[in-house]
Design an enzyme around this catalytic site. Sequence first.
Site, PDB file in Angstrom:
ATOM      1  N   LYS A 515      33.669  45.556  61.242  1.00  0.00           N
ATOM      2  CA  LYS A 515      33.443  44.804  60.004  1.00  0.00           C
ATOM      3  C   LYS A 515      32.070  44.151  60.096  1.00  0.00           C
ATOM      4  O   LYS A 515      31.783  43.431  61.040  1.00  0.00           O
ATOM      5  CB  LYS A 515      34.523  43.743  59.813  1.00  0.00           C
ATOM      6  CG  LYS A 515      34.274  42.859  58.603  1.00  0.00           C
ATOM      7  CD  LYS A 515      35.540  42.217  58.100  1.00  0.00           C
ATOM      8  CE  LYS A 515      35.719  40.837  58.709  1.00  0.00           C
ATOM      9  NZ  LYS A 515      36.890  40.158  58.128  1.00  0.00           N
ATOM     10  N   ASP A 608      45.180  34.349  53.123  1.00  0.00           N
ATOM     11  CA  ASP A 608      44.564  35.397  52.309  1.00  0.00           C
ATOM     12  C   ASP A 608      45.335  36.705  52.463  1.00  0.00           C
ATOM     13  O   ASP A 608      44.756  37.761  52.679  1.00  0.00           O
ATOM     14  CB  ASP A 608      43.089  35.561  52.707  1.00  0.00           C
ATOM     15  CG  ASP A 608      42.298  36.331  51.650  1.00  0.00           C
ATOM     16  OD1 ASP A 608      42.842  36.534  50.542  1.00  0.00           O
ATOM     17  OD2 ASP A 608      41.166  36.739  51.938  1.00  0.00           O
TER      18      ASP A 608
END
Length: 786
Positions: A515, A608
């Site tokens: 990422k 989240d």
Amino acid sequence: MQCAMLKAALLSAVALFAAAFAHPQQNGDSLTTGLSLLNGQNLVSAQKIFVLGFFSNGNSTYLGVWYNEMQPRTIVWVANRQNPITGGNGSLTLTSSSLELLDRTGNPVWSNAFQTQNSPQAFLLDSGNLIVNDTVSGNLLWQAFDHPSDTLLPGIRIGYDTSTNDNSFLTSWKNGSDPSLGEYSLRLDPKRLPDVLLFHGSVPKYRMGTWNGQGFSGVPALRATNLLAFNLTVDEDSAYYSYTALDTSILWRFVISPDGLAHRWRSNQSNLWTEYWHLPQDQCDVYAYCGANAACYNGDCKCLSEFTPKSPCDWSQRNFAGGCVRDAVLPCSSGNGFAFLSKVKVPDTLNAIMVHGKGWDDCKNLCLRQCSCSAYTVFQESDCVVWFGDLVDIVQLSEGINDLYTRVSHSNPSHSGRNIAIIVSVSVVVVVLVISALLSFCYRRSQQKHLPLAEAEVFRTKCEDESGSKVAKMLDLGAIKVATNNFSEQNSIVTARSRTIYKGTLPSFGDFAVKRLNAEAGLEKLQNEVKMLARLDHPNIIRMLGSCMQNNEKLICYEYMAGGSLDAVLFAEDESGIPDWPSRFRIMQGICEGLLYLHEHCRIVHRDIAPSNILLSEGSVPKTSDFGLATLLDQGQYEGKADNFRGTPGYSAPELFYGKYSVKSDVYSFGVILLEIVTGCNATSFCREDTDGLPRYVSFTKLMMIIPIPPPPPPLSTLSYLLFPVKVRKQWTQGTADQLKDPRMGDAPRGEVERCIHIGLRCVQDDPTVRPTMSYIRSTLAAIQP
Ligand SMILES: *[C@@H]1O[C@H](CO)[C@@H](O)[C@H](O)[C@H]1NC(C)=O
Ligand SMILES: *[C@@H]1O[C@H](CO)[C@@H](O)[C@H](O)[C@H]1NC(C)=O
Ligand SMILES: *[C@@H]1O[C@H](CO)[C@@H](O)[C@H](O)[C@H]1NC(C)=O
Ligand SMILES: *[C@@H]1O[C@H](CO)[C@@H](O)[C@H](O)[C@H]1NC(C)=O
């Protein structure tokens, strides 16, 4: 006996006499020998800044100094803190040999004797100081600044001189109205190197950090400005601290409040007090918050190099007080080396000494020669400080000028250069599992000199990992670049808001995911994610391989998830790969297991949960990822508060929009995902329903016109995101499970689908307290499909 009575009578006569004649000098700034100041009369300093007079708390009366103009009345000095005048009005009397505070009967409740040939005179100065000097020679005979109360005014000094047994310090009031001695004091301690500490009784509570010649090592912001200058005068036997106001139009006071906080106040144009600074600023300011041999950074604790938490379990629950112990007994030898910490508040110096005239190399050698020496630093290039034994109360600051070298078993050649060490500490951080393959590859691959890996930040504890033996490593940017073809387009898997995910491949390791955060993305989010993932080890939580923060790159590497993200699978245009009911059910159970582990084993709220953050392995095992917002709850803490909303609209629980979160916020998001899995509808880009006569995809705005607003109304801008649950609930009450379920998933037992919808709807209730817990959901799911 008669004599005492006579004296009392004489004194009251003096007082009466003074009372009769005091009026003309009532507003003066001085008191001459033989005169008294009576209750109700004041001395006012020449510029009318300070007032000396009497004030009362209930039946107790005190002599004090306060500001003339500031509102409300702010008392900065009290003469008789422990001996109030009671039972009538008292007076302040200056005799030729003492300044005395007398009660109604003429008995002194407070007095200060001095010796002088000539008659003395008392003055209240514009600094707030009450002084007595000799009317002829001008010699200072006594001053209130030598006996501070709870307030440090410019010019007052606190400190000690062991040769004269002087020790002056601030002591808080008992409470807001009672000036008698409270529990907190601010002092310099002769047993330590010069430092200002706030004590609760005899226990240190906060420490400004050892004086490094220019300032306190723990408060780098406390520097001379154009407003204030700070002064620490150190001698063989003494150390005194004071400050000076450079702009005389501003009044300053530094005060210890009865609840044990230190505040620096300044006056403003409207003669009101504004807080300029206070201590503590955060958890790291709490003395020894991390216990021994650990450093505090941003409210978090980490063990020093070659140390592990004494109790990993306490540590993972954020109970840091136990501190850290050495991994292994340190073999004392000249081959020992030092790990480096930059910008620190150096450890408490109860067990340290300072040796003058030794630079960095001499200081290091001095430490190496003593087996018990655990750390060293150098102030002002030539004042060497060495510590013995445990290192307590180290804080890593975001700015600061002091470095600390802590002893480790082996010297690493690249430690010797300070510059390299600085680069290492800047590129700080974490990593957990060793990808030895990746690393050995990197070593072969990159020719540039390697950062000493042992220096990378260490988060050895993982939830329930008692061994704590995992060695932390930092991934190498060069290796990651090679593995992703220099972050090429072909290697990118997902591009979203602030990040891109790439697939990387290394011959000796296989596939992994990287990422890469955009330049704008905050470093904290990455650090938070790394910190969280380092604690976690569960088959339904993504496994982190390592992270890398180098050359402005912010990267985290994970295990590669061949199945992609849940939303891509669930809402694919191409129906061939659409999962059937049994695999959908297994996915729900897997997500549930991961959340249960987070909530109940690790006290972490993810904040989240969204289908784009649920990744599937080759065999469709779901793993929760993206821990950028995850938050650790303290022991006993049920919910937290966030400054502003962050999360994924459509999946975020209503309370998140008000800045509140708890494990039940994740339960809400889980409920939305569960309903999506069952219905095949995307909560953010709505679907169907034939029964409503709406097209398959409907915008939220259109839906808002159809569906009543759920109470209580959240902010308008967020309203549309909360509609999916409302819509499903409506269809559920009006329609059937068969109408709701995803037609693309083929056969599904009606009872199972119904019960899943039922769980989902319970999860998406507005009131967090009525949502079920993950453990309840797990047992319910288990009962549906045993
Ligand atoms: C005590 O002082 C107050 C003024 O502060 C005055 O009003 C009062 O009369 C005095 N009491 C006596 C008994 O002198
Ligand atoms: C005593 O101190 C006051 C206030 O600072 C000053 O004005 C005065 O001159 C001093 N007395 C002598 C004799 O110096
Ligand atoms: C610093 O404090 C000492 C006494 O503690 C004083 O003698 C000296 O003048 C002060 N220096 C400054 C610059 O204020
Ligand atoms: C002075 O401080 C008070 C309280 O902190 C504040 O409300 C007021 O606005 C300030 N006034 C000025 C002129 O700064």
